[in-house]
Design an enzyme around this catalytic site. Structure first.
Site, short mmCIF file in Angstrom:
data_model
loop_
_atom_site.label_atom_id
_atom_site.label_comp_id
_atom_site.label_asym_id
_atom_site.label_seq_id
_atom_site.Cartn_x
_atom_site.Cartn_y
_atom_site.Cartn_z
N GLU A 286 3.03 -32.75 -21.89
CA GLU A 286 2.19 -32.67 -20.69
C GLU A 286 2.67 -33.69 -19.66
OE1 GLU A 286 -2.55 -33.21 -19.49
OE2 GLU A 286 -1.76 -34.00 -21.39
N LYS A 356 -3.28 -24.86 -16.77
CA LYS A 356 -4.36 -25.26 -17.66
C LYS A 356 -5.67 -24.65 -17.20
CE LYS A 356 -6.32 -29.41 -19.81
NZ LYS A 356 -6.30 -30.90 -19.84
N CYS A 406 -3.06 -30.13 -23.85
CA CYS A 406 -3.86 -31.24 -24.37
C CYS A 406 -5.23 -30.78 -24.86
CB CYS A 406 -3.98 -32.33 -23.30
SG CYS A 406 -4.45 -33.94 -23.99
#
Length: 534
Positions: A286, A356, A406
């Site tokens: 990330e 995301k 994440c």
């Protein structure tokens, strides 16, 4: 002073004094034990140790919740248990708020405590409802407890975008009960075991239980473990040839990630590793490249794109922020090596892009009414745009790789949405993360447990490329097969075998999210409530 054994029998005033009673102290210690069960120290003792310690904590809680206690007292004790559990499980937030966010230590600690206390109101409500509805017969009370426990964990996972970190089911990974994960998911798994544990206590404490009934209560846990062992049959099978993968771990300290004088070396290392990898797929963590495309050194992105020519068979997934002030920003993953070769990842028809979807409160979006709090922190934060819930997989040879960024892999029901069409369902899960925000805390271990649970729920392998750890390959049975040491810089080269198929959890969560879990909670409560006796 009210006697500890009677502290909850005298209404609201007694509940308050009961906080300092023996029962309150015992519950506080039990909540701490529940949190410790989710730590790497517990996991290192022996296989299944986290489940043993969590079971002990639940046994203590079940013993304290005496039938003599009022609903208000049961709610208060449940709230205390949940608050201590969550503080112990998510206390790593203090590191990001204080060390990297610049909040004074007292304010950062207060923020963590208040958040955990607020989230534990779900457990307080669960305890209060259970005490209102308990029937007096151990098996009904145990079913009702399992229902309210599931209801509390469901609420923590769903409401206000959800924050289910530290859910009880994660402690059960290395036990026979893990065979239930592909059927029930992590919340159903945790609720099933909570039901079994309290049944073993309450069957012996019930005044109208004979020996046979008490032995039946003890047998619930054994039967559940046996069912878990038998239920763990394969729902997926190998798909195509195994992929060779390179997983990068830059080990960039968070306080250096956005320092201009340190970024040059960081960018060079990631570019060198990406371009020199000779595996089918290389994955960078990330925000491995923490700069927007127009902020990067001239020619940097062009060199990366040129290093993965279309048709050569080499691919990369790279974590990078995208966007601008007018269009908004996204926390994204860009795929290199596919048929499209535009140098600009923003351009329509350009490289594969994953944005995301499930954003972190305060970190990636600011909840309504809390902008004042974010302004106090010295972090590069803001409101990010959300990507789609159902994103296409990234194709490498015969494999379909489902990326998450994440915190997203905490939400198995959202990953399940990609399994609605079995022909397009992922064959490999991939997570890119940066846990440097939380220092050398338990967050790294807990996030690894979360990834292992997702592999169990979907019976698919998971590859994780992280900044500081845990950079690993996990097989379809939730076992770590390859791993880099944490807090070191390096590249993990391994093979991963993709699998195809849909587990029961993937099937029902793809169609209805976590609503079936809520329906199960209501059913358990309805059966357990019986003719509630106060």
């Amino acid at each position: 002073m009210v006697h500890p054994g009677r502290s909850a029998d005298c209404g609201g005033a007694a509940v308050v004094t009961g906080w300092w009673s023996f029962a309150g102290l015992v519950v506080l210690l039990a909540g701490g034990l529940h949190a410790w069960a989710l730590s790497p120290a517990a996991a290192a003792l022996f296989p299944g140790a986290p489940a043993v310690f969590q079971t002990a904590a639940l046994l203590v809680l079940a013993g304290v919740l005496s039938p003599r206690r009022t609903p208000r007292a049961v709610g208060a004790l449940s709230w205390l248990y949940g608050t201590v559990w969550l503080i112990g499980a998510t206390g790593w937030m203090f590191v990001s708020l204080h060390r990297y966010g610049g909040l004074p230590g007292w304010l950062a600690a207060l923020a963590v405590v208040l958040l955990c206390a607020a989230l534990s109101l779900y457990f307080a409500l669960a305890g209060w409802l259970w005490a209102r509805w308990r029937d007096g017969r151990w098996w009904r009370d145990a079913l009702a407890w399992g229902g309210v426990w599931l209801l509390a964990e469901w609420a923590r996972a769903i409401l206000f975008t959800g924050f289910p970190w530290g859910a009880s089911g994660y402690a059960l990974i290395d036990t026979p009960l893990a065979g239930l994960a592909p059927w029930l998911g992590v919340y159903g798994l945790g609720a099933a075991w909570a039901t079994a544990v309290v049944a073993s206590v309450w069957s012996w404490r019930s005044a109208d239980s004979g020996l046979a009934s008490r032995l039946a209560g003890l047998a619930v846990g054994l039967v559940l473990a046996a069912v878990g062992a038998l239920a763990g049959r394969p729902f997926t099978e190998p798909q195509g040839a195994a992929l060779s993968v390179t997983l990068l771990q830059g080990n960039v300290p968070q306080d250096e990630k956005f320092m201009a004088e340190r970024q040059g070396a960081m960018l060079r290392w990631h570019a060198e590793q990406l371009l020199s990898a000779r595996t089918d797929l290389v994955i960078a963590p990330e925000t491995a490249i923490p700069l927007l495309p127009f902020q990067q050194p001239p020619g940097y992105w062009d060199a990366l794109v040129g290093g993965f020519p279309a048709g050569e068979g080499r691919h990369a997934l790279v974590g990078v922020p995208l966007g601008d002030f007018e269009r908004g920003y996204t926390n994204s993953i860009v795929g290199l090596g596919g048929p499209a070769r535009h140098a600009d990842p923003e351009e329509a028809g350009g490289p594969y892009r994953y944005d995301k979807h499930h954003l972190v409160p305060f970190g990636e979006f600011i909840p309504w009414g809390f902008r004042w709090f974010v302004r106090m922190m010295n972090m590069p934060l803001g409101d990010f745009a959300r990507g789609p819930l159902v994103a296409p997989s990234y194709r490498v040879k015969q494999q379909r790789i489902a990326p998450t960024v994440c915190y997203e892999d905490l939400f198995g029901e959202e990953i399940a949405a990609r399994f609605r069409d079995p022909a397009q369902a992922p064959t490999i899960l991939a997570n890119v993360s940066n846990l440097a925000w939380f220092g050398e805390s338990v967050a790294m271990h807990q996030h690894l447990q979360i990834a292992r649970m997702r592999s169990l729920e979907f019976q698919l392998p998971t590859v994780r490329a992280t900044n500081t750890g845990a950079t690993v390959v996990i097989d379809h049975a939730g076992r770590v097969t390859d791993r880099l040491p944490g807090n070191t810089r390096g590249a993990l080269v391994a093979e991963v075998q993709g699998r195809q198929g849909v587990t029961p959890f993937a099937w029902w969560a793809a169609r209805a999210g976590l609503w079936p879990a809520l329906a199960l909670a209501v059913l358990l409560i309805a059966v357990g409530r019986g003719r509630a006796r106060h």
